[in-house]
Design an enzyme around this catalytic site. Structure first.
Site, mmCIF file in Angstrom:
data_model
loop_
_atom_site.group_PDB
_atom_site.id
_atom_site.type_symbol
_atom_site.label_atom_id
_atom_site.label_comp_id
_atom_site.label_asym_id
_atom_site.label_seq_id
_atom_site.Cartn_x
_atom_site.Cartn_y
_atom_site.Cartn_z
ATOM 1 N N HIS A 276 99.536 -10.620 155.247
ATOM 2 C CA HIS A 276 100.132 -11.881 155.563
ATOM 3 C C HIS A 276 98.970 -13.075 153.995
ATOM 4 O O HIS A 276 99.593 -12.339 153.050
ATOM 5 C CB HIS A 276 99.329 -12.434 157.276
ATOM 6 C CG HIS A 276 99.545 -13.556 157.168
ATOM 7 N ND1 HIS A 276 99.758 -14.005 158.395
ATOM 8 C CD2 HIS A 276 100.485 -14.918 156.402
ATOM 9 C CE1 HIS A 276 100.798 -15.506 158.634
ATOM 10 N NE2 HIS A 276 100.777 -16.433 157.078
ATOM 11 N N ILE B 230 95.896 -12.780 151.870
ATOM 12 C CA ILE B 230 95.371 -12.470 151.289
ATOM 13 C C ILE B 230 94.326 -12.872 150.902
ATOM 14 O O ILE B 230 93.689 -14.097 150.147
ATOM 15 C CB ILE B 230 96.152 -11.282 150.150
ATOM 16 C CG1 ILE B 230 96.872 -12.523 148.815
ATOM 17 C CG2 ILE B 230 97.096 -10.228 150.530
ATOM 18 C CD1 ILE B 230 97.158 -11.785 148.190
ATOM 19 N N ASN C 217 96.125 -15.960 160.387
ATOM 20 C CA ASN C 217 97.073 -16.646 159.416
ATOM 21 C C ASN C 217 96.243 -16.444 157.977
ATOM 22 O O ASN C 217 96.854 -15.288 157.043
ATOM 23 C CB ASN C 217 96.768 -17.933 159.444
ATOM 24 C CG ASN C 217 98.464 -18.365 158.808
ATOM 25 O OD1 ASN C 217 98.577 -18.610 156.799
ATOM 26 N ND2 ASN C 217 99.404 -18.503 159.317
ATOM 27 N N ASN D 8 99.197 -22.477 152.520
ATOM 28 C CA ASN D 8 98.160 -21.680 152.155
ATOM 29 C C ASN D 8 97.371 -23.027 150.927
ATOM 30 O O ASN D 8 98.166 -23.801 150.440
ATOM 31 C CB ASN D 8 98.297 -20.631 151.319
ATOM 32 C CG ASN D 8 99.035 -19.744 152.009
ATOM 33 O OD1 ASN D 8 98.345 -19.321 153.478
ATOM 34 N ND2 ASN D 8 99.313 -18.578 151.841
#
EC number: 3.1.1.2
Length: 354
Positions: A114, A116, A167, A269
């Site tokens: 997911h 990184i 997440n 993100n």
């Protein structure tokens, strides 16, 4: 009398559920016309066909890409294949994606990467931290990057009772990181109930070998997380609230709220442009199409740039927007020397010159 009370309570519960369902529909049914915006020289990246959920680029221009995420409620084009970590060298004239070989004790068949984050220690050794969901659990995997061999060595798996439904992650020191929890519950039914009721129970957790604690909470669904260039502020995306929280980082790793930037689109993100400090946000302009996937009417993609985020009037501009005809379900955008990579939950990945 007892029946009257029961009926009254039932009616109140049904009214609450009805109101929450309407609220949920309003939060995820954003449907607006997407004005196509594309920088020069964009093309899909060969070999990245099953998602590219998160991207993190080293200062040297080596980009790590997590692929193959299987996430509840989301489509997956290769559900039986394990996830992979890919690498691209953005210093090359025509960079290509290559899958990194992994050695060590990790069960690679259960790799489901997911968020990184990378970390470089004092001797310039690079480490990659990966949020992993083996069998839909949550762990953080630590890898050492072997640059010459272009491979990863698995060093350690981190688990903790507070690291549930993780997440994304941003690493600030050796085994020191912030992680977002996008749901309070972990069972599929309770997650659905949580999404509908929207109790704002999700949080940001700080992890270190000596201390693990919740440092910020009250998010609808905490998602992407990153840090300012000077590491004084932490940026947290609240995906279903359609905003970014700016938090001040303290010496004890606690976070306090500074401001919230409303964006009007579901924010996934976050990354920071290393040249300017601007925030880049991968967004979902029509999220209902993610939940009810139709390849004939796919979800679009959107990348926003937020400049002067600490000012009274941050400037928000669109770097990329597409109705899904090229790129579906964008989650992240990361830049290096005027080169941008855009990743997605389950679809492809895009390279653009800025």
């Amino acid at each position: 009398m007892g029946k009257l009370v029961a009926l009254t309570l039932l009616g109140a519960c049904l009214a609450l559920i009805g109101e929450r369902l309407l609220n949920f529909r309003e939060r995820v049914s954003t449907t607006r016309e997407i004005k196509a915006t594309e920088p020069q020289n964009c093309h899909l990246i060969e070999g990245l066909e099953n998602g590219s959920e998160d991207i993190d680029i080293l200062p040297s221009g080596l980009a790590f890409i997590s692929t193959g995420l299987k996430y509840p409620g989301m489509p997956a084009f290769a559900p039986d294949k394990p996830g992979r970590i890919f690498l691209m060298d953005l210093n090359e004239q025509n960079p290509e994606a290559q899958a990194l070989e992994i050695s060590g004790g990790l069960d690679q068949e259960s790799l489901n990467p997911h968020g990184i984050s990378t970390f470089i220690d004092k001797d310039n050794t690079a480490y990659l931290y990966v949020v992993n969901h083996p069998n839909m659990d949550s762990t953080v995997e630590i890898f050492k990057f072997e640059e010459q061999q272009r491979s990863l060595i698995h060093l350690k798996t981190l688990k903790h009772e507070l690291l549930k439904s993780v997440n994304d992650i941003v690493v600030l020191g050796p085994e020191q990181f912030y992680a977002t929890r996008d749901h309070y519950f972990t069972s599929y039914f309770l997650v659905l109930l949580e999404m509908i009721l929207d109790p704002h129970w999700t949080s940001v957790v700080f992890y270190s070998p000596k201390e693990v604690k919740v440092v910020a909470q009250g998010f609808s669904s905490a998602n992407g997380i990153t840090v300012s260039l000077d590491q004084k502020f932490v940026y947290v995306a609240d995906v279903t609230a359609k905003n970014i929280h700016i938090m001040k980082k303290h010496d004890n790793w606690d976070l306090t709220p500074v401001k919230v930037i409303q964006l009007g689109t579901l924010v996934d993100n976050l990354t920071v442009d290393p040249a300017t400090g601007d925030i880049l946000a991968g967004c979902h302009p029509n999220p209902m199409k993610l939940l009810i996937y139709n390849p004939e009417d796919p979800p679009g993609s959107e990348v926003l740039r937020i400049q002067d985020s600490l000012s009274d009037k941050p400037r928000v501009s669109t770097l990329y927007a597409n109705n899904g005809s090229v790129l579906q379900g964008s989650t992240v955008a990361s830049v290096y020397h005027k080169r941008m990579l855009i990743g997605t939950i389950f679809h492809k990945a895009l390279y653009c010159d800025l």
